[in-house]
Motif scaffolding. Structure first.
Motif: not given
Length: 112
Positions: A43, A64-65, A68-69, A72, A79, A81
């Motif tokens: 990402v 990003s939260k 990434l959530t 996941g 992941i 970044v």
């Protein structure tokens, strides 16, 4: 980053991808389980400002939260970044940070 989060077209794309029995499953015994496993994800984030961890601005980072959530949730555990920030402001600083992000992405790509 778009208004602290992600563009609506990216949100729509994720909504299409995150589907029961395609990218995740659910059972009452084990709950949600991601089905996209054994693969790395890459990402690249870009944003005008800076939202470093443990800073007051971190609370505004829903970009990003969210990504990434979502990754996941569907099973990604590896992941990788690259963060390009800030992209607005002092031209010398933005050029330096952009070049650092590109170098990091190239380094990651060699081992992907």
């Amino acid at each position: 980053m778009w208004n602290f989060s992600i563009p609506y077209k990216l949100k729509h794309y994720l909504d299409v991808l995150i589907q029961p029995s395609l990218t995740f499953s659910f059972s009452p015994e084990s709950g949600y389980t991601g089905l996209v496993t054994g693969k790395p994800a890459f990402v690249a984030f870009a944003r005008g400002g800076e939202y470093p961890p443990k800073s007051p601005a971190e609370a505004w980072d829903f970009q990003s939260k969210y990504i990434l959530t979502a990754l996941g949730f569907i099973g990604f555990t590896d992941i990788r970044v690259v963060m390009a920030e800030p992209t607005l402001g002092d031209p010398a600083l933005t050029a330096k940070r952009r070049d650092q992000a590109i170098a990091k992405a190239e380094e990651m790509a060699a081992a992907f």
